[in-house]
Design a protein around this motif. Structure first.
Motif, PDB file in Angstrom:
ATOM      1  N   ILE A 230     -11.152  -3.675  -9.102  1.00  0.00           N
ATOM      2  CA  ILE A 230     -11.472  -2.690  -7.688  1.00  0.00           C
ATOM      3  C   ILE A 230     -11.718  -1.555  -9.252  1.00  0.00           C
ATOM      4  CG2 ILE A 230      -9.910  -4.370  -6.773  1.00  0.00           C
ATOM      5  CD1 ILE A 230      -7.143  -2.632  -8.065  1.00  0.00           C
ATOM      6  N   THR A 231     -11.200  -1.879  -9.963  1.00  0.00           N
ATOM      7  CA  THR A 231     -11.530   0.327 -10.753  1.00  0.00           C
ATOM      8  C   THR A 231     -12.902   0.387 -11.153  1.00  0.00           C
ATOM      9  OG1 THR A 231     -10.767  -0.775 -12.902  1.00  0.00           O
ATOM     10  CG2 THR A 231      -8.705   0.044 -11.543  1.00  0.00           C
ATOM     11  N   GLU A 232     -13.340  -0.717 -11.571  1.00  0.00           N
ATOM     12  CA  GLU A 232     -15.319  -0.176 -12.042  1.00  0.00           C
ATOM     13  C   GLU A 232     -16.255  -1.342 -10.975  1.00  0.00           C
ATOM     14  OE1 GLU A 232     -15.092  -2.295 -15.800  1.00  0.00           O
ATOM     15  OE2 GLU A 232     -13.826  -1.292 -16.460  1.00  0.00           O
ATOM     16  N   GLY A 233     -15.609  -1.862  -9.628  1.00  0.00           N
ATOM     17  CA  GLY A 233     -16.666  -2.370  -8.714  1.00  0.00           C
ATOM     18  C   GLY A 233     -16.634  -1.541  -7.719  1.00  0.00           C
ATOM     19  N   ARG A 234     -16.786  -2.376  -6.556  1.00  0.00           N
ATOM     20  CA  ARG A 234     -15.760  -1.613  -4.806  1.00  0.00           C
ATOM     21  C   ARG A 234     -14.750  -1.281  -5.055  1.00  0.00           C
ATOM     22  NH1 ARG A 234     -18.175  -6.235  -1.106  1.00  0.00           N
ATOM     23  NH2 ARG A 234     -20.648  -5.676  -0.927  1.00  0.00           N
ATOM     24  N   PRO A 235     -15.489   0.002  -4.104  1.00  0.00           N
ATOM     25  CA  PRO A 235     -13.853   0.129  -3.793  1.00  0.00           C
ATOM     26  C   PRO A 235     -12.727  -0.850  -3.112  1.00  0.00           C
ATOM     27  CG  PRO A 235     -16.183   1.804  -3.079  1.00  0.00           C
ATOM     28  CD  PRO A 235     -16.320   0.424  -3.406  1.00  0.00           C
ATOM     29  N   ALA A 236     -12.430  -0.473  -3.155  1.00  0.00           N
ATOM     30  CA  ALA A 236     -10.777  -0.925  -2.605  1.00  0.00           C
ATOM     31  C   ALA A 236      -9.564  -0.489  -1.225  1.00  0.00           C
ATOM     32  CB  ALA A 236     -10.936  -2.348  -3.168  1.00  0.00           C
ATOM     33  N   HIS A 237      -9.864  -1.686  -0.760  1.00  0.00           N
ATOM     34  CA  HIS A 237      -8.265  -0.359  -0.074  1.00  0.00           C
ATOM     35  C   HIS A 237      -7.289  -0.136  -1.146  1.00  0.00           C
ATOM     36  CE1 HIS A 237      -5.307  -0.432   3.563  1.00  0.00           C
ATOM     37  NE2 HIS A 237      -6.189  -0.623   4.410  1.00  0.00           N
ATOM     38  N   PRO A 238      -6.866   0.879  -0.040  1.00  0.00           N
ATOM     39  CA  PRO A 238      -5.730   1.603  -0.917  1.00  0.00           C
ATOM     40  C   PRO A 238      -4.090   0.517  -0.981  1.00  0.00           C
ATOM     41  CG  PRO A 238      -6.249   3.343   0.544  1.00  0.00           C
ATOM     42  CD  PRO A 238      -6.815   1.802   0.416  1.00  0.00           C
ATOM     43  N   LEU A 239      -4.635  -0.342  -0.423  1.00  0.00           N
ATOM     44  CA  LEU A 239      -2.929  -1.437  -0.074  1.00  0.00           C
ATOM     45  C   LEU A 239      -3.160  -2.667  -1.159  1.00  0.00           C
ATOM     46  CD1 LEU A 239      -1.378  -0.522   3.400  1.00  0.00           C
ATOM     47  CD2 LEU A 239      -0.630   0.245   0.878  1.00  0.00           C
TER      48      LEU A 239
END
Length: 155
Positions: free
Chosen positions: A80-89
Motif C-alpha cells: 500500500i505504500t510502494e505499490g498501488r494507491p489504496a483506499h484511505p480506510l
C-alpha cells in the motif's frame, strides 16, 4: 450611549467552528473496530485449533500468530505504500484493525509470565527474546520478498 451601542460585532470574519471529532474520525474508528473484531476472532480461532496444553508448555500458537501477523504487516505495508494507491480506510481497517486484533503481544506477555511462574525461567526468557526477534525478522523478510516478487525492485 445605549446598551445596543456597547455591543459591537467583531471585526473581520467569524471564526469557523471545527466539525465534531467523530465526524472526521468516525469512519476510521469504525473500520478499526470492525477489523479488530475480525482479527481477534481469527486469533481466537487459531487458539482453538492449536491450544497450548498448559502454562508450562511453550506457547507455539501465540508465537506463530505474532510472527505470521508481522509477516503480513510487512507485505501489506509495502504493497500500500510502494505499490498501488489504496483506499484511505484500508490501512486503518486491515493494518490497525485486523492485524492489530490478530497479533497478540499482550498474550505474549501473559505467556512469558506463565512460564516464569511455572518454574521454567530459561524457556520463559528464551520466549521473551525469541518473539520480538522473530516478529521483526518476519516483517523484514516479508517486506523484502514483496519488493522483489511483487514490485520487482530491491531497496
Amino acid at each position: 450611549m445605549s446598551s445596543q451601542e456597547s455591543v459591537r460585532a467583531p471585526a473581520g470574519p467569524l471564526p469557523r467552528r471545527r466539525p465534531p471529532v467523530w465526524r472526521g474520525q468516525g469512519p476510521a474508528v469504525a473500520v478499526v473496530a470492525v477489523g479488530g473484531a475480525l482479527g481477534a476472532a481469527a486469533r481466537y480461532g487459531a487458539g482453538l485449533l492449536w491450544p497450548t496444553a498448559h502454562a508450562a508448555s511453550f506457547p507455539w500458537t501465540t508465537l506463530l500468530v505474532n510472527v505470521t501477523g508481522c509477516a503480513v504487516i510487512g507485505v501489506f505495508l509495502v504493497v500500500i505504500t510502494e505499490g498501488r494507491p489504496a483506499h484511505p480506510l484500508l490501512r486503518p481497517f486491515f493494518g490497525t484493525g485486523v492485524l492489530g486484533g490478530f497479533t497478540t503481544f499482550s498474550t505474549y506477555a501473559v505467556d512469558v509470565r506463565g512460564l516464569l511462574v511455572a518454574g521454567r525461567p530459561l524457556l520463559g526468557f528464551g520466549y521473551l527474546a525469541l518473539t520480538p526477534l522473530a516478529a521483526l525478522a518476519a516483517v523484514w523478510a516479508a517486506a523484502g520478498l514483496t519488493r522483489r516478487l511483487v514490485l520487482g525492485r530491491v531497496r
